[in-house]
Design a protein around this motif. Structure first.
Motif, PDB file in Angstrom:
ATOM      1  N   VAL A 235     -91.933 -87.704 -30.851  1.00 11.83           N
ATOM      2  CA  VAL A 235     -93.255 -87.765 -29.872  1.00 11.83           C
ATOM      3  C   VAL A 235     -94.387 -87.814 -30.990  1.00 11.83           C
ATOM      4  O   VAL A 235     -94.653 -87.119 -31.934  1.00 11.83           O
ATOM      5  N   ALA A 236     -95.338 -88.890 -30.721  1.00  9.05           N
ATOM      6  CA  ALA A 236     -96.688 -88.888 -31.340  1.00  9.05           C
ATOM      7  C   ALA A 236     -97.715 -89.211 -30.358  1.00  9.05           C
ATOM      8  O   ALA A 236     -97.532 -90.099 -29.509  1.00  9.05           O
ATOM      9  N   ASP A 237     -98.761 -88.345 -30.284  1.00  6.89           N
ATOM     10  CA  ASP A 237    -100.016 -88.702 -29.570  1.00  6.89           C
ATOM     11  C   ASP A 237     -99.525 -88.870 -28.022  1.00  6.89           C
ATOM     12  O   ASP A 237    -100.084 -89.611 -27.335  1.00  6.89           O
ATOM     13  N   GLY A 238     -98.588 -87.869 -27.754  1.00  5.88           N
ATOM     14  CA  GLY A 238     -98.235 -87.939 -26.344  1.00  5.88           C
ATOM     15  C   GLY A 238     -97.391 -88.872 -25.761  1.00  5.88           C
ATOM     16  O   GLY A 238     -97.225 -88.918 -24.610  1.00  5.88           O
ATOM     17  N   LYS A 239     -96.855 -89.693 -26.775  1.00  7.50           N
ATOM     18  CA  LYS A 239     -95.982 -90.733 -26.276  1.00  7.50           C
ATOM     19  C   LYS A 239     -94.651 -90.378 -26.923  1.00  7.50           C
ATOM     20  O   LYS A 239     -94.508 -89.908 -28.237  1.00  7.50           O
ATOM     21  N   ILE A 240     -93.437 -90.831 -26.059  1.00 10.10           N
ATOM     22  CA  ILE A 240     -92.207 -90.733 -26.583  1.00 10.10           C
ATOM     23  C   ILE A 240     -91.745 -92.185 -27.122  1.00 10.10           C
ATOM     24  O   ILE A 240     -91.980 -93.190 -26.664  1.00 10.10           O
ATOM     25  N   HIS A 241     -91.464 -92.191 -28.467  1.00 12.11           N
ATOM     26  CA  HIS A 241     -91.138 -93.382 -29.285  1.00 12.11           C
ATOM     27  C   HIS A 241     -89.531 -93.306 -29.632  1.00 12.11           C
ATOM     28  O   HIS A 241     -88.889 -92.262 -29.871  1.00 12.11           O
ATOM     29  N   VAL A 242     -88.959 -94.531 -29.289  1.00 12.97           N
ATOM     30  CA  VAL A 242     -87.804 -94.735 -29.702  1.00 12.97           C
ATOM     31  C   VAL A 242     -87.620 -95.749 -30.803  1.00 12.97           C
ATOM     32  O   VAL A 242     -88.284 -97.051 -30.717  1.00 12.97           O
ATOM     33  N   THR A 243     -86.635 -95.418 -31.888  1.00 10.83           N
ATOM     34  CA  THR A 243     -86.286 -96.298 -33.066  1.00 10.83           C
ATOM     35  C   THR A 243     -85.034 -96.851 -32.938  1.00 10.83           C
ATOM     36  O   THR A 243     -84.194 -96.106 -32.772  1.00 10.83           O
ATOM     37  N   ALA A 244     -84.947 -98.042 -32.706  1.00 12.95           N
ATOM     38  CA  ALA A 244     -83.754 -98.722 -32.489  1.00 12.95           C
ATOM     39  C   ALA A 244     -83.522-100.188 -33.027  1.00 12.95           C
ATOM     40  O   ALA A 244     -84.374-100.875 -33.119  1.00 12.95           O
ATOM     41  N   ASN A 245     -82.437-100.495 -33.231  1.00 10.11           N
ATOM     42  CA  ASN A 245     -82.089-101.922 -33.526  1.00 10.11           C
ATOM     43  C   ASN A 245     -81.952-102.766 -32.233  1.00 10.11           C
ATOM     44  O   ASN A 245     -81.569-102.049 -31.332  1.00 10.11           O
ATOM     45  N   VAL A 246     -83.139-103.550 -32.024  1.00 11.37           N
ATOM     46  CA  VAL A 246     -83.304-104.232 -30.875  1.00 11.37           C
ATOM     47  C   VAL A 246     -82.160-104.798 -30.074  1.00 11.37           C
ATOM     48  O   VAL A 246     -82.227-104.663 -28.891  1.00 11.37           O
ATOM     49  N   GLN A 247     -81.547-105.323 -31.113  1.00  9.58           N
ATOM     50  CA  GLN A 247     -80.232-105.996 -30.381  1.00  9.58           C
ATOM     51  C   GLN A 247     -79.085-104.781 -29.572  1.00  9.58           C
ATOM     52  O   GLN A 247     -78.367-105.295 -28.532  1.00  9.58           O
ATOM     53  N   ASN A 248     -79.382-103.804 -30.059  1.00  6.22           N
ATOM     54  CA  ASN A 248     -78.523-102.622 -29.668  1.00  6.22           C
ATOM     55  C   ASN A 248     -78.784-102.232 -28.091  1.00  6.22           C
ATOM     56  O   ASN A 248     -78.111-101.304 -27.641  1.00  6.22           O
ATOM     57  N   THR A 249     -80.107-102.565 -27.654  1.00  5.86           N
ATOM     58  CA  THR A 249     -80.548-102.042 -26.377  1.00  5.86           C
ATOM     59  C   THR A 249     -80.492-103.123 -25.220  1.00  5.86           C
ATOM     60  O   THR A 249     -80.649-102.596 -24.242  1.00  5.86           O
ATOM     61  N   LYS A 250     -79.560-104.227 -25.629  1.00  5.00           N
ATOM     62  CA  LYS A 250     -79.316-105.219 -24.590  1.00  5.00           C
ATOM     63  C   LYS A 250     -78.231-104.755 -23.781  1.00  5.00           C
ATOM     64  O   LYS A 250     -77.401-104.241 -24.228  1.00  5.00           O
ATOM     65  N   LYS A 251     -78.344-104.779 -22.476  1.00  3.15           N
ATOM     66  CA  LYS A 251     -76.944-104.499 -21.699  1.00  3.15           C
ATOM     67  C   LYS A 251     -75.860-105.119 -21.992  1.00  3.15           C
ATOM     68  O   LYS A 251     -74.840-104.515 -22.037  1.00  3.15           O
TER      69      LYS A 251
END
Length: 551
Positions: free
Chosen positions: A97-113
């Motif tokens: 969490v930074a500046d009131g926001k939830i940040h997710v760190t991910a390999n973009v390919q792994n977020t695909k359905k």
């Protein structure tokens, strides 16, 4: 090339303690955010079983998320599988969490359905066919989940599956629900993945004919071959029963269990044909649902109870489901005893009808869906006690309780008579129970003893998706909320003034929530249910509920 990104996906204030939310990541990717107290976790957003949105499921304060459709469960902190029928774990992503926001760190390919699942933690590459290590007799869901669990929990020794089937473990539930005839379309893992990724030696099309417990040997094909083991898992499932009636073994009288049965029924159930279905519980009625759209000339169902499903679901729900099926052209002959199956005059090897209640129902083929018997005949003479129903008694860790040197022998699925956490010994013929038995045994063999505590869950296509959890045998009464005639209800099964099972239609995720409440012994009382308590409002997700969830 992989692309790792850290993106702000949600205002922190929009995710409260005990809440889950599905959020967009990038290029159509989705991530599931879960908040447990001050900790925020991110995983893949969809169940690895059939892609259900996990955000619509049930979260518990100790980090379990239960799928709203079929009861699969994952750990939101790690992505690990908690319960079958999930075949694969979820990806887990870093958050901050930074500046009131939830940040997710991910390999973009792994977020695909399309890439929502991750590989097992231990990618075994060896394939030792010596048999030393774990030998699993049977090739169903229990066998597959045992393999997956063994590798997830770090078991590195060889694993061998011995199966009389000619195909790898499949999602057997799809056979009666959709008449799938190609095993490749429903395999849980293909042979290459099982061999290479899971280091599993597959021996298909073989029959185990005995077990030598004193010498730790499995006897194959009548003694033509033997296989040594260090740990043995008996996962042979059930054999369909045939009624002991005249002409019950004619060529076009089918039972139903595997791919070959599905192929026979699929080939027979063509437009203009007539079928008589013997039995009015789940396997029979799922087949009726599957073939009712095929413009058959007639579908007749013979049942012993007053209404279909009466023993499991009760008269009110059974009557509503019967009414639905009658609206689809199905004819019921309930409270009936069969006199005989009538052989054709033109060909005495095939059935032309079923004699019941003094009349003959015409049939081009007959389906006999009257349950299964545990496949344990091969164990006679082994020293393992076989109970009257064909089952094998096991302890809370699913270890076989009788016979020489059975400390290293386990029985799971349809063959196992096991102690439910309520204390009663029971044997349940659910595909999902077999899978979760396999998962528990995999953990125990790997060194982390895991008693079996999962609440049984099953589902059935009956006009709408019926979902059920618990053990309702011998219920005293049923509390029904909603309108069964509209196939929209929640039914609570009460025994000794306790809710012991719950069924629903069009009310997800009530059964998923009920399965967790039953597991945790936090189910509201019948009086509270009748007074208007909604299961979905019972808190088991926030940090305030952590103490009672963990206890």
């Amino acid at each position: 090339m992989s692309t790792v990104k850290s993106l702000a996906v949600l205002d922190e204030s929009q995710l409260q303690d005990g809440q889950m939310k599905e959020v967009d990541f990038e290029d159509g990717g989705k991530v599931l955010l879960s908040r447990l107290g001050d900790n925020i976790h991110a995983t893949s957003a969809f169940c690895t079983h059939y892609g259900a949105p996990l955000a619509k499921g049930v979260l518990t304060a100790d980090g379990r998320v239960v799928c709203p459709w079929h009861g699969a469960c994952f750990n939101v902190c790690t992505g690990d599988i908690e319960d079958a029928p999930a075949p694969s774990a979820l990806h887990s992503f870093k958050t901050h969490v930074a500046d009131g926001k939830i940040h997710v760190t991910a390999n973009v390919q792994n977020t695909k359905k399309a890439n929502l699942a991750r590989q097992p933690k231990l990618l075994a590459t060896g394939n030792d066919s010596s048999g030393l290590g774990v030998v699993i007799i049977g090739g169903g869901a229990g066998a597959f989940q045992a393999v997956e669990s063994l590798r997830e929990h770090g078991y590195s020794a060889p694993i061998t599956i011995l199966s009389k089937e000619t195909y790898t473990p499949i999602d057997r539930t799809k056979l009666s629900k959709a008449l799938i005839t190609d095993p490749v379309k429903v395999e849980l893992r293909n042979a290459a993945d099982l061999k290479i990724k899971y280091g599993t030696n597959l021996r298909l099309g073989v029959e185990v004919t005995g077990v030598d417990l004193k010498n730790n040997l499995v006897i194959i094909d009548g003694g033509k071959d033997t296989l040594p083991y260090q740990k043995l898992v008996i996962a042979t499932g059930g054999t369909p029963r045939r009624l002991p009636i005249e002409n019950g073994g004619l060529e076009n009288v089918y039972t139903f269990r595997g791919i070959s049965d599905s192929q026979k029924v699929d080939a027979a159930a063509q437009e203009g044909k007539r079928v008589v279905v013997i039995g009015s519980s789940f396997i029979s009625m799922e087949l009726v649902t599957a073939i009712s759209k095929r413009k058959l000339a007639s579908i007749d169902v013979i049942g012993m109870e007053e209404v279909p499903f009466e023993r499991v679901l009760g008269k009110e729900i059974g009557a509503a489901l019967q009414k639905y099926h009658e609206s689809q052209g199905i004819r019921f002959h309930m409270k009936s005893a069969i006199d005989k199956i009538v052989a054709s005059e033109a060909n005495p090897n095939v059935a032309s009808g079923v004699a019941v209640n003094g009349r003959t129902l015409p049939a081009d083929f007959v389906i006999m869906g009257v349950g299964v018997a545990p496949a344990t005949e091969f164990l006679k003479g082994s020293g393992i006690d076989i109970e009257r129903d064909g089952g094998i008694k096991v302890d809370q860790y699913l270890r076989v309780k009788s016979g020489p040197d059975t400390q290293n022998v386990f029985a799971i699925g349809d063959v196992a008579i096991y102690p439910q956490h309520s204390g009663d010994a029971t044997r349940i013929e659910h595909w999902n129970v077999a899978g979760n038995h396999g998962r528990a045994v995999g953990s125990t063999i790997s060194g982390k003893e895991q008693p079996f505590v999962k609440i049984p869950v099953f589902w059935s296509a009956q006009g709408q998706q019926l979902r059920y959890c618990g053990i309702g045998h011998g219920y005293d009464r049923v509390i029904v909320k909603g309108n069964p005639d509209e196939l929209k209800f929640v039914a609570y099964y009460v025994k000794n003034d306790r809710v012991v099972a719950v069924a629903s239609m069009q009310s997800d995720p009530v059964v998923s929530k009920a399965s967790e409440l039953l597991r945790l012994d936090l189910m509201p009382t019948p009086a509270e249910i009748e007074g208007g308590t909604d299961l979905l409002t019972v808190d088991i997700a926030t940090s305030a509920a952590l103490g009672k969830v963990q206890s």
